[in-house]
Design an enzyme around this catalytic site. Structure first.
Site, short mmCIF file in Angstrom:
data_model
loop_
_atom_site.label_atom_id
_atom_site.label_comp_id
_atom_site.label_asym_id
_atom_site.label_seq_id
_atom_site.Cartn_x
_atom_site.Cartn_y
_atom_site.Cartn_z
N GLU A 91 2.96 -5.85 -8.22
CA GLU A 91 3.41 -4.31 -7.99
C GLU A 91 2.65 -3.21 -8.99
O GLU A 91 2.37 -2.26 -8.65
CB GLU A 91 4.93 -4.01 -8.27
CG GLU A 91 5.58 -4.87 -7.16
CD GLU A 91 7.33 -4.87 -7.62
OE1 GLU A 91 7.99 -3.99 -7.29
OE2 GLU A 91 7.80 -6.15 -8.32
N HIS A 125 -1.82 -3.45 12.00
CA HIS A 125 -0.67 -2.61 12.02
C HIS A 125 0.56 -3.27 11.47
O HIS A 125 1.57 -2.85 11.72
CB HIS A 125 -0.40 -1.83 13.48
CG HIS A 125 -1.72 -1.40 14.27
ND1 HIS A 125 -1.79 -0.23 14.26
CD2 HIS A 125 -2.44 -2.18 14.93
CE1 HIS A 125 -2.99 0.12 15.20
NE2 HIS A 125 -3.44 -1.27 15.81
N LYS A 156 17.13 -13.29 -8.51
CA LYS A 156 15.75 -12.63 -8.23
C LYS A 156 14.43 -13.29 -8.96
O LYS A 156 14.68 -13.83 -9.89
CB LYS A 156 15.83 -11.06 -8.64
CG LYS A 156 16.74 -10.20 -8.03
CD LYS A 156 16.39 -10.03 -6.41
CE LYS A 156 14.98 -9.15 -6.32
NZ LYS A 156 15.31 -7.78 -6.56
N SER A 194 15.54 -10.53 -12.85
CA SER A 194 16.27 -9.42 -12.78
C SER A 194 17.38 -9.33 -13.67
O SER A 194 17.80 -10.47 -14.14
CB SER A 194 17.17 -9.15 -11.43
OG SER A 194 18.01 -8.32 -11.59
#
Ligand code: ARG
Length: 471
Positions: free
Chosen positions: A302, A168, A295, A289
C-alpha cells in the site's frame, strides 16, 4: 567611529562577504537562507569537486603546488571528520560549500583562501549536484536490476501456472502467471533505461562556469571534467550554472518508475485479499491489526502504491520552482535539493520494498486456476475454434460464442459443461472437438504467438531475460 568604517566590525559581519557588509543577517534571513541541513548530503561530491579544482589550479600555475598540497590535506582530513560524524555543521554558514571552506580555513589557514579562485558557488553546486545525480541514477539502475531478477525467478517458477488475465478488472482470458510477472520486468527495463539516459545526458561538467560568465584565469575545464568523470565540460557558462533540467529529467524517470511500481503494488494488495486469494505475503512483509486479531495487511504494498503521490509531486514542485526563472542562477534553485533527495529516497525505499515483496510472494495454484476458468474466459477460444474449423468470419463467430455464453449463463453452467445439442442449436456444424479448447489451461497453452502467454513462449522470454540479466 561608525561600524561601517571599522574593518574589524566589517570582517565579523560575514565570513565570506564581510568586506561589503557591516551587520549580521537577521534571524529570519538566516533561517530562510540556510540549507546545510539538506545539502550536507553533497559533502563527498563537494570535496571531490574541490580536490579536482585545486589540482587543476596548481597544474595551470594559478596556485602554488604547496598551497594545493595544503588544500588537499585539509580537505581529506575534513572528509574523514564528516564520514566519522565529527564535523560540526553550522547553519549560520548557510550551505555545505561555505561550511567546508570555513573548516578548511580553520584547519590550514591562508592557502584555504585560494581554493575559490576562478570558481563560484554557482558552478560548485551545479557540479556537486550533477555528480550526486549520476550516483543516484546508478543506484536506481542497480535496484531496478535486482527487482527484475526477483521477478524473473518467480516468472520462471510459474511459467505454466494459469491465472485469469483481466481487462477493466473483468476476467478476460486465461494467462500464464509467469507471463504476467514478466510484464513488470519489461516495465522495469524501460524505467532503468530512462535513468541511464538521464545519467548520460547530465554527465557534463559545469565547473569553471564560475558565477555565470566564465573566468579570466587560465583554467583548464577539460582537466576538471576528466578528473570528475564527466564526458566533457559544458560549452556555455550560463547553461552550466542555470540549468536544472537534468534534475527534472531524473525526477520524471523517478515519477514514471514510481507509477509503474504502484501498479504491481496494487496487484499485490488485490491478490493477497481474501476476495482474490491468489497470493500471500509472509510475515516479513505483512502487518497485523491492533484490534482485529485475524488481519494480515499488505502495508508495504500500500505504501508503494502511495509513493507516486510524493514522487510525482516532487516533479511538479521542481517544475514550478524552475518555471519562468531568467538566466542565470537564482536562489530559487537552492530548493531543488530537498525535492530531489526526498523523491529519490522514497523511490529507493519503494524499489527495495518491491524487490522484497517480489521474492516473498507465494502463489495459490488452485485459486489462480479456478479463477482462470471462471466467467467464460474461454469464450474467445470457442469463437476462434469456429473461425478455424468452420471458416466463420470472426464477427459471426463472436456472435455465436456470445449466444452460447448467454445460454450457458441461463443454465448456470460453464461452456465446457454445455451439452453438444446446445452448441449445435446455435451453430449446427459444431462437433465434440469443441470441448478440447474449452479449458483455461488449453486456452493459455494455445496462445503461441510471439510475446503471447503460452508457457512455451514465456520460457523463450525467460531465457532471453536470463541472458540479458546474466541471471
Ligand atoms: N546553496 C546554494 C544553492 O544550493 C549554492 C549557490 C549559491 N549561490 C549564490 N549565488 N548565492 O543553490
Amino acid at each position: 567611529m561608525s561600524s561601517s568604517s571599522d574593518p574589524k566590525a566589517a570582517a565579523s559581519s560575514h565570513q565570506m562577504w564581510g568586506g561589503r557588509f557591516t551587520t549580521r543577517p537577521s534571524d529570519v534571513m538566516q533561517a530562510i537562507n540556510t540549507c546545510v541541513d539538506v545539502d550536507q548530503r553533497l559533502a563527498e561530491e563537494d570535496i571531490l569537486g574541490s580536490l579536482a579544482h585545486s589540482d587543476m589550479l596548481a597544474a595551470c600555475a594559478i596556485i602554488s603546488q604547496d598551497d594545493k598540497a595544503a588544500i588537499h590535506e585539509g580537505l581529506i582530513a575534513i572528509r574523514e571528520d564528516i564520514r566519522a560524524g565529527r564535523f560540526e555543521w553550522k547553519p549560520e554558514l548557510e550551505d555545505v560549500h561555505m561550511n567546508i571552506e570555513a573548516a578548511l580555513k580553520a584547519r590550514i589557514g591562508a592557502p584555504a583562501g585560494r581554493l575559490h579562485t576562478a570558481r563560484s558557488r554557482n558552478d560548485q553546486v551545479a557540479t556537486d549536484f550533477r555528480l550526486w545525480m549520476r550516483g543516484a541514477c546508478a543506484r536506481m539502475t542497480s535496484l531496478l536490476r535486482d527487482y527484475q531478477k526477483a521477478l524473473l525467478a518467480q516468472a520462471e517458477a510459474h511459467a505454466d501456472w494459469v491465472m485469469p488475465g483481466f481487462t477493466h478488472l473483468q476476467t478476460a482470458q486465461p494467462i500464464s502467471l509467469g507471463h504476467h510477472l514478466l510484464c513488470w520486468v519489461e516495465h522495469a527495463e524501460r524505467d532503468l533505461g530512462r535513468f541511464e539516459d538521464a545519467a548520460k545526458r547530465l554527465n557534463e561538467s559545469p565547473l569553471g562556469s564560475a558565477a555565470l560568465a566564465g573566468t579570466a584565469f587560465g583554467i583548464d575545464r577539460h582537466h576538471t571534467a576528466q578528473a570528475l568523470g564527466f564526458d566533457r565540460p559544458m560549452a556555455n557558462s550560463l547553461d552550466g550554472v542555470s540549468s536544472r533540467d537534468f534534475a527534472l529529467e531524473v525526477l520524471s524517470a523517478a515519477a514514471i518508475c514510481a507509477v509503474n511500481l504502484s501498479r504491481f503494488a496494487e496487484e499485490i494488495v488485490l491478490w493477497s485479499s481474501r476476495r482474490f486469494g491468489f497470493a500471500s505475503l509472509s510475515d516479513a512483509f505483512s502487518t497485523g491489526s491492533s484490534i482485529m486479531p485475524q488481519k494480515r495487511n499488505p502495508d508495504a504494498a500500500e505504501l508503494v502504491r502511495a509513493k507516486p503521490g510524493k514522487i510525482c509531486g516532487a516533479l511538479q514542485s521542481l517544475l514550478i520552482v524552475m518555471k519562468g526563472l531568467p538566466l542565470a542562477y537564482s536562489k530559487d534553485m537552492q530548493e531543488d535539493k530537498v525535492i530531489v533527495f526526498t523523491a529519490l529516497d522514497d523511490l529507493d525505499l519503494a524499489l527495495n520494498a518491491m524487490i522484497g515483496m517480489a521474492g516473498d510472494l507465494t502463489f495459490n495454484k488452485a485459486a489462480l486456476e479456478a479463477a482462470a476458468g471462471e466467467a467464460y474466459s474461454d469464450a474467445t477460444d470457442l469463437a476462434d475454434w469456429t473461425v478455424r474449423e468452420l471458416g466463420l468470419p470472426f464477427r459471426d463467430a463472436h456472435h455465436v460464442a456470445g449466444s452460447l455464453v448467454k445460454a450457458a449463463e441461463a443454465r448456470g453452467l460453464a461452456l465446457a459443461q454445455l451439452p453438444l445439442e446446445v452448441f449445435q442449436s446455435v451453430e449446427p456444424r459444431i462437433d465434440d472437438r469443441i470441448y478440447s479448447v474449452l479449458s483455461a489451461r488449453a486456452s493459455m497453452e494455445s496462445r503461441v504467438s510471439y510475446g503471447g502467454t503460452a508457457p512455451s513462449q514465456v520460457r523463450v522470454q525467460v531465457q532471453r531475460w536470463r541472458e540479458a540479466l546474466g541471471a
